[in-house]
Write a protein that holds these residues in place. Sequence first.
Motif, PDB file in Angstrom:
ATOM      1  N   ALA A 263       0.820  -1.204   0.000  1.00  0.00           N
ATOM      2  CA  ALA A 263       0.000   0.000   0.000  1.00  0.00           C
ATOM      3  C   ALA A 263       0.857   1.259   0.000  1.00  0.00           C
ATOM      4  O   ALA A 263       2.002   1.257   0.454  1.00  0.00           O
ATOM      5  CB  ALA A 263      -0.918   0.007   1.225  1.00  0.00           C
ATOM      6  N   ASP A 264       0.258   2.334  -0.532  1.00  0.00           N
ATOM      7  CA  ASP A 264       0.816   3.684  -0.454  1.00  0.00           C
ATOM      8  C   ASP A 264       2.019   3.849  -1.385  1.00  0.00           C
ATOM      9  O   ASP A 264       2.247   3.045  -2.269  1.00  0.00           O
ATOM     10  CB  ASP A 264       1.137   4.062   0.992  1.00  0.00           C
ATOM     11  N   SER A 265       2.821   4.910  -1.182  1.00  0.00           N
ATOM     12  CA  SER A 265       3.881   5.274  -2.117  1.00  0.00           C
ATOM     13  C   SER A 265       5.106   4.384  -1.952  1.00  0.00           C
ATOM     14  O   SER A 265       5.647   4.263  -0.856  1.00  0.00           O
ATOM     15  CB  SER A 265       4.300   6.732  -1.894  1.00  0.00           C
ATOM     16  N   LEU A 266       5.567   3.802  -3.061  1.00  0.00           N
ATOM     17  CA  LEU A 266       6.757   2.960  -2.994  1.00  0.00           C
ATOM     18  C   LEU A 266       8.011   3.770  -2.731  1.00  0.00           C
ATOM     19  O   LEU A 266       9.071   3.204  -2.446  1.00  0.00           O
ATOM     20  CB  LEU A 266       6.926   2.145  -4.274  1.00  0.00           C
ATOM     21  N   PHE A 267       7.931   5.096  -2.770  1.00  0.00           N
ATOM     22  CA  PHE A 267       9.084   5.945  -2.497  1.00  0.00           C
ATOM     23  C   PHE A 267       9.145   6.401  -1.040  1.00  0.00           C
ATOM     24  O   PHE A 267      10.226   6.655  -0.513  1.00  0.00           O
ATOM     25  CB  PHE A 267       9.055   7.189  -3.395  1.00  0.00           C
ATOM     26  N   ARG A 268       7.982   6.504  -0.359  1.00  0.00           N
ATOM     27  CA  ARG A 268       7.954   7.156   0.956  1.00  0.00           C
ATOM     28  C   ARG A 268       7.407   6.281   2.079  1.00  0.00           C
ATOM     29  O   ARG A 268       7.970   6.279   3.173  1.00  0.00           O
ATOM     30  CB  ARG A 268       7.114   8.446   0.893  1.00  0.00           C
ATOM     31  N   ASP A 269       6.310   5.568   1.842  1.00  0.00           N
ATOM     32  CA  ASP A 269       5.639   4.912   2.958  1.00  0.00           C
ATOM     33  C   ASP A 269       5.046   3.557   2.576  1.00  0.00           C
ATOM     34  O   ASP A 269       4.040   3.133   3.121  1.00  0.00           O
ATOM     35  CB  ASP A 269       4.558   5.811   3.539  1.00  0.00           C
ATOM     36  N   TYR A 335      10.502 -10.101  -0.702  1.00  0.00           N
ATOM     37  CA  TYR A 335      10.106  -8.716  -0.929  1.00  0.00           C
ATOM     38  C   TYR A 335      11.318  -7.853  -1.263  1.00  0.00           C
ATOM     39  O   TYR A 335      12.462  -8.308  -1.160  1.00  0.00           O
ATOM     40  CB  TYR A 335       9.395  -8.168   0.312  1.00  0.00           C
ATOM     41  N   HIS A 336      11.057  -6.620  -1.686  1.00  0.00           N
ATOM     42  CA  HIS A 336      12.179  -5.701  -1.864  1.00  0.00           C
ATOM     43  C   HIS A 336      12.239  -4.711  -0.705  1.00  0.00           C
ATOM     44  O   HIS A 336      11.239  -4.389  -0.074  1.00  0.00           O
ATOM     45  CB  HIS A 336      12.120  -4.980  -3.219  1.00  0.00           C
ATOM     46  N   ASN A 337      13.442  -4.266  -0.435  1.00  0.00           N
ATOM     47  CA  ASN A 337      13.698  -3.319   0.645  1.00  0.00           C
ATOM     48  C   ASN A 337      14.552  -2.184   0.093  1.00  0.00           C
ATOM     49  O   ASN A 337      15.373  -2.396  -0.801  1.00  0.00           O
ATOM     50  CB  ASN A 337      14.432  -4.025   1.794  1.00  0.00           C
ATOM     51  N   ARG A 338      14.375  -0.971   0.635  1.00  0.00           N
ATOM     52  CA  ARG A 338      15.076   0.196   0.084  1.00  0.00           C
ATOM     53  C   ARG A 338      15.824   0.939   1.190  1.00  0.00           C
ATOM     54  O   ARG A 338      15.612   2.115   1.420  1.00  0.00           O
ATOM     55  CB  ARG A 338      14.088   1.116  -0.626  1.00  0.00           C
ATOM     56  N   THR A 339      16.688   0.225   1.889  1.00  0.00           N
ATOM     57  CA  THR A 339      17.441   0.795   2.994  1.00  0.00           C
ATOM     58  C   THR A 339      18.293   1.985   2.540  1.00  0.00           C
ATOM     59  O   THR A 339      18.727   2.018   1.388  1.00  0.00           O
ATOM     60  CB  THR A 339      18.334  -0.290   3.626  1.00  0.00           C
ATOM     61  N   PRO A 340      18.593   2.966   3.398  1.00  0.00           N
ATOM     62  CA  PRO A 340      18.068   3.143   4.755  1.00  0.00           C
ATOM     63  C   PRO A 340      16.755   3.915   4.765  1.00  0.00           C
ATOM     64  O   PRO A 340      16.260   4.297   3.706  1.00  0.00           O
ATOM     65  CB  PRO A 340      19.171   3.948   5.450  1.00  0.00           C
ATOM     66  N   MET A 341      16.213   4.170   5.985  1.00  0.00           N
ATOM     67  CA  MET A 341      14.927   4.864   6.070  1.00  0.00           C
ATOM     68  C   MET A 341      15.031   6.296   5.576  1.00  0.00           C
ATOM     69  O   MET A 341      14.116   6.813   4.949  1.00  0.00           O
ATOM     70  CB  MET A 341      14.407   4.850   7.514  1.00  0.00           C
ATOM     71  N   LEU A 343      17.234   8.938   3.365  1.00  0.00           N
ATOM     72  CA  LEU A 343      18.279   9.174   2.382  1.00  0.00           C
ATOM     73  C   LEU A 343      17.713  10.108   1.327  1.00  0.00           C
ATOM     74  O   LEU A 343      16.646   9.847   0.779  1.00  0.00           O
ATOM     75  CB  LEU A 343      18.734   7.853   1.740  1.00  0.00           C
ATOM     76  N   LYS A 344      18.419  11.201   1.048  1.00  0.00           N
ATOM     77  CA  LYS A 344      17.879  12.199   0.126  1.00  0.00           C
ATOM     78  C   LYS A 344      17.855  11.692  -1.303  1.00  0.00           C
ATOM     79  O   LYS A 344      16.916  11.953  -2.050  1.00  0.00           O
ATOM     80  CB  LYS A 344      18.696  13.487   0.234  1.00  0.00           C
ATOM     81  N   LYS A 345      18.897  10.969  -1.722  1.00  0.00           N
ATOM     82  CA  LYS A 345      18.901  10.487  -3.099  1.00  0.00           C
ATOM     83  C   LYS A 345      18.050   9.233  -3.217  1.00  0.00           C
ATOM     84  O   LYS A 345      17.745   8.569  -2.231  1.00  0.00           O
ATOM     85  CB  LYS A 345      20.324  10.219  -3.559  1.00  0.00           C
ATOM     86  N   ARG A 346      17.693   8.899  -4.440  1.00  0.00           N
ATOM     87  CA  ARG A 346      16.829   7.747  -4.689  1.00  0.00           C
ATOM     88  C   ARG A 346      17.542   6.456  -4.287  1.00  0.00           C
ATOM     89  O   ARG A 346      18.708   6.238  -4.620  1.00  0.00           O
ATOM     90  CB  ARG A 346      16.443   7.697  -6.159  1.00  0.00           C
ATOM     91  N   ARG A 347      16.850   5.575  -3.594  1.00  0.00           N
ATOM     92  CA  ARG A 347      17.449   4.360  -3.072  1.00  0.00           C
ATOM     93  C   ARG A 347      17.192   3.173  -3.990  1.00  0.00           C
ATOM     94  O   ARG A 347      16.092   3.010  -4.496  1.00  0.00           O
ATOM     95  CB  ARG A 347      16.888   4.063  -1.675  1.00  0.00           C
ATOM     96  N   PRO A 348      18.192   2.319  -4.182  1.00  0.00           N
ATOM     97  CA  PRO A 348      17.958   1.110  -4.980  1.00  0.00           C
ATOM     98  C   PRO A 348      17.138   0.094  -4.189  1.00  0.00           C
ATOM     99  O   PRO A 348      16.957   0.212  -2.979  1.00  0.00           O
ATOM    100  CB  PRO A 348      19.374   0.585  -5.234  1.00  0.00           C
TER     101      PRO A 348
END
Length: 478
Positions: A263-269, A335-341, A343-348
């Motif tokens: 659910a929600d934005s894959l970039f933020r939450d 699942y995929h994870n986008r560590t860390p919580m 980070l200003k630049k886009r996370r892989p």
Amino acid sequence: MKETDFPVDPQFDKLIAEKAPCSAWGVFGAHDPSLIFADGAYYAFSTGTFGENYYQIRKSEDLVHWQYVGQAFPKGIRASLAPVVDEVIACGAALKNDTLWAPDVVPAPQGGYWLYGCYSAMFGTNHSGIFLAWSKDIAGEYSLVAPLVTTGGHWGSAPNAIDPQIFFDGEKMYMTYGSFFGGVRILELDPATGLRKDGYTLADHRSGKISDTQYYGKLILPSDNVEGGVVHVCNDVPVTQGDVFNENTTTPLKNLYYLVVSADSLFRDYNMRLFVSDRADGGYVNDRCGLHGLKLCSSFSWRHSSHDKRIGFDFAVPGHNDLFTTPDGVNLVVYHNRTPMKLKKRRPHYLFLSMFAYNSLGDLVMSPNRYAGERLRKIGREELAGKTFDFLELSDDNRASVYASRGLTLEEDGRITVSGKERGRWKLYGEYFIAFDFGDQRYHGCVMPAWIEAEKRAGLTVSARGEKGLPFFMNQSF
């Protein structure tokens, strides 16, 4: 306990921060993963990223270390999937995307493997098409069999033909799909051919021969903020009814269907939500789950603060998962994870796996640790009593930076204390079930072995869900 009761140091693949040669990727770059066991090994298929756009394939012998092995459609979208592209164009699309998204692969009954994939003409629209492809070999190259469902237009009310996931219920075969404003849909497939059981085509729909519902399938989750639905079927699940503390309970067995969405934005939450039904093609929205669902996981960290260096990553916007059972019965969230919580630049994206289990209420709960080869087993009370844990309470705020708190002790006398102050009570029962009162809620969960990365050693973890549908995690501290 024997040494084999706990995982040993898995020496996970490095979480490299920048693009490197594909041979060095390991878990790097894996977005929207789906898992299959084939030819004696595990294969993860995922969305295209970093120039490897046509479904990435990774191989593992142990579900811990991964090797990138290539693409499912190395010739590209137009060369391999022209009829799919043509249908998307026919629905009014302008092609602005050269990436394939969110695949799922299952064995074909006559040999080889079926790949269910999707192409979307542009991010943020529903000009998309789901298709079936086949390959003799698990690592491809795959060839198109046929388009299955194509969408376009009426954004906000019509479905979006992406994120196909396959599940079987006895002899019946189903595909879930859908994203955001059109909700999650289900289509029955023919298990002999892998195609739609009803045989309908886009031409049938555009000519008015069939209705929207007949073509798009049944709506099983009306929602404007979810995607990536996957259904896991489990028969004879023990579901305890009554008060386990007073031992006044009954435990009927139920056949249950677990729908997990992101659910929600894959970039933020981004966060994973759980819905439960007693039938395959509906009933996932009920008094208990509602449209919001029960939370499986959202962003959190086993660090004690943003300055804590004990562990080098966070669980950040985790999601778009598969639910997979190994040949020897280990249940895994993939699942995929986008560590860390933060980070200003886009996370892989990184490929993560965590074990899951069912608590005594029949809910699916997920280990809050990366899978390291552990197995679910009987837990003795002596393993828990007197032990201290770091702990996390996840809230409804999916954008919150949730760091671990210290000092929760499961006291010998059944009390729970935090830094010496009484906060509740606990009870271990069954093979590995735990119930506890903490604050104003009762939680039901499972105790599992785990490799605890912040401690750099094995220990016990607890994953529970409270009466408000939110998770409570504990990791043993030493």
